[in-house]
Design a protein around this motif. Sequence first.
Motif, PDB file in Angstrom:
ATOM      1  N   PRO A 148       0.806  -1.228   0.000  1.00  0.00           N
ATOM      2  CA  PRO A 148       0.000   0.000   0.000  1.00  0.00           C
ATOM      3  C   PRO A 148       0.835   1.273   0.000  1.00  0.00           C
ATOM      4  CG  PRO A 148      -0.842  -1.576   1.610  1.00  0.00           C
ATOM      5  CD  PRO A 148       0.463  -2.123   1.124  1.00  0.00           C
ATOM      6  N   LEU A 149       1.974   1.241   0.711  1.00  0.00           N
ATOM      7  CA  LEU A 149       2.818   2.435   0.739  1.00  0.00           C
ATOM      8  C   LEU A 149       3.402   2.728  -0.641  1.00  0.00           C
ATOM      9  CD1 LEU A 149       4.718   1.971   4.128  1.00  0.00           C
ATOM     10  CD2 LEU A 149       2.922   3.626   3.604  1.00  0.00           C
ATOM     11  N   ARG A 150       3.856   1.668  -1.325  1.00  0.00           N
ATOM     12  CA  ARG A 150       4.399   1.876  -2.680  1.00  0.00           C
ATOM     13  C   ARG A 150       3.311   2.387  -3.618  1.00  0.00           C
ATOM     14  NH1 ARG A 150       7.435  -3.281  -1.904  1.00  0.00           N
ATOM     15  NH2 ARG A 150       9.633  -2.721  -1.560  1.00  0.00           N
ATOM     16  N   LYS A 151       2.107   1.845  -3.482  1.00  0.00           N
ATOM     17  CA  LYS A 151       1.002   2.306  -4.319  1.00  0.00           C
ATOM     18  C   LYS A 151       0.684   3.765  -4.044  1.00  0.00           C
ATOM     19  CE  LYS A 151      -3.765   1.251  -5.627  1.00  0.00           C
ATOM     20  NZ  LYS A 151      -4.942   0.383  -5.386  1.00  0.00           N
ATOM     21  N   GLU A 152       0.657   4.110  -2.738  1.00  0.00           N
ATOM     22  CA  GLU A 152       0.391   5.501  -2.363  1.00  0.00           C
ATOM     23  C   GLU A 152       1.494   6.428  -2.876  1.00  0.00           C
ATOM     24  OE1 GLU A 152      -0.603   8.122   1.676  1.00  0.00           O
ATOM     25  OE2 GLU A 152      -0.388   5.938   1.758  1.00  0.00           O
ATOM     26  N   ALA A 158       2.594  10.478  -9.243  1.00  0.00           N
ATOM     27  CA  ALA A 158       1.816  10.811 -10.441  1.00  0.00           C
ATOM     28  C   ALA A 158       1.136  12.172 -10.278  1.00  0.00           C
ATOM     29  CB  ALA A 158       0.774   9.718 -10.701  1.00  0.00           C
ATOM     30  N   LEU A 159       0.543  12.396  -9.099  1.00  0.00           N
ATOM     31  CA  LEU A 159      -0.092  13.692  -8.843  1.00  0.00           C
ATOM     32  C   LEU A 159       0.925  14.815  -8.866  1.00  0.00           C
ATOM     33  CD1 LEU A 159      -2.568  12.714  -5.972  1.00  0.00           C
ATOM     34  CD2 LEU A 159      -3.142  13.302  -8.329  1.00  0.00           C
ATOM     35  N   MET A 160       2.104  14.541  -8.312  1.00  0.00           N
ATOM     36  CA  MET A 160       3.145  15.568  -8.311  1.00  0.00           C
ATOM     37  C   MET A 160       3.576  15.896  -9.732  1.00  0.00           C
ATOM     38  SD  MET A 160       6.804  15.600  -6.286  1.00  0.00           S
ATOM     39  CE  MET A 160       7.533  14.335  -7.354  1.00  0.00           C
ATOM     40  N   GLU A 163       0.923  18.039 -11.247  1.00  0.00           N
ATOM     41  CA  GLU A 163       1.004  19.407 -10.727  1.00  0.00           C
ATOM     42  C   GLU A 163       2.196  20.154 -11.318  1.00  0.00           C
ATOM     43  OE1 GLU A 163      -1.303  20.890  -8.847  1.00  0.00           O
ATOM     44  OE2 GLU A 163      -2.435  19.038  -9.101  1.00  0.00           O
ATOM     45  N   GLU A 164       3.311  19.447 -11.506  1.00  0.00           N
ATOM     46  CA  GLU A 164       4.477  20.085 -12.116  1.00  0.00           C
ATOM     47  C   GLU A 164       4.186  20.482 -13.555  1.00  0.00           C
ATOM     48  OE1 GLU A 164       7.553  17.232 -11.611  1.00  0.00           O
ATOM     49  OE2 GLU A 164       8.068  17.896  -9.567  1.00  0.00           O
ATOM     50  N   GLU A 165       3.451  19.593 -14.284  1.00  0.00           N
ATOM     51  CA  GLU A 165       3.074  19.942 -15.664  1.00  0.00           C
ATOM     52  C   GLU A 165       2.146  21.157 -15.673  1.00  0.00           C
ATOM     53  OE1 GLU A 165       1.362  16.533 -17.473  1.00  0.00           O
ATOM     54  OE2 GLU A 165       3.253  15.396 -17.543  1.00  0.00           O
ATOM     55  N   LYS A 166       1.198  21.171 -14.727  1.00  0.00           N
ATOM     56  CA  LYS A 166       0.297  22.323 -14.640  1.00  0.00           C
ATOM     57  C   LYS A 166       1.069  23.594 -14.301  1.00  0.00           C
ATOM     58  CE  LYS A 166      -3.813  19.695 -13.202  1.00  0.00           C
ATOM     59  NZ  LYS A 166      -4.801  19.467 -12.118  1.00  0.00           N
TER      60      LYS A 166
END
Length: 280
Positions: A148-152, A158-160, A163-166
């Motif tokens: 679960p930690l690796r998935k999180e 991915a979210l980061m 956000e960096e692309e945005k």
Amino acid sequence: MAAENLMESLQEEATCPVCLEYFTEPVTLECGHNFCRACISQCWEGSNTDVSCPQCRETVQQRNLRPNRRLANVIEIAKRLSLQAAKGAGEERLCGEHQEALKLFCEEDQTSVCVVCHLSRDHRDHRVVPIKEAAQEYKVKLQGALGPLRKELEEALALMSEEEEKTTECQMKVKNKREMIAGEFNKLHTLLREEEQLLLQSLEEEERATLQRLQENVTKLSRQSSSLQQLITEIEEKCQQPVVKLLKDVKSTLSRCVSHFHCSYILGGGSGMMCVQAAE
């Protein structure tokens, strides 16, 4: 494993049943049981009559405490063997209090303990398991938590990345907008400068034309003033002449006066002034 069991048995034999630590100044009672001198003295403290053995409850005499030097030697050997075993294990650490190998794990206190600690009051009633068994159990739990930690972590990365692309996209938009605004205002500045130059040039031309007309009017008025001054002087002189001479050509003089009276000044809404004068 056999050597470990023998070591544990030796440690148990070298442990005082009262303080549950290695014997200190071991003494033997009449019944054959051994205790630390300080421990048995504390147990019998305040008793003047016959006392009993804390282990078997057999009545013994206080004065019959025989030092057990052989046991003291065995204790020293057990301590050295325990220390060597702990050093040979490599990864095993020693108990800071008893200098014994930390081979057990207390589930309640969540700490590694030695065999002597396990038998002490602090851990006697606690659930204690072999340290390797506890390590394996918690290793499985930790490995189970890794998924679960690796998935999180993957989701967070991915979210980061999004956000960096945005952030990059936002910065590019702002940069383009800034350049567009700067370009538009540069154009406006250029147009304003050109318009300013045109207006200043037009004003300069108008000033030059106006000054030229005014100078022409000044010149004409100067000539007219000179002519008037000349005529006034002539009339004044004529008025001083004798009657006969005064009347000579008097009509011509008056005629020239009338001509000057008809001299008109035309003011044309700021377009200048023009004097129309009759020829002398």
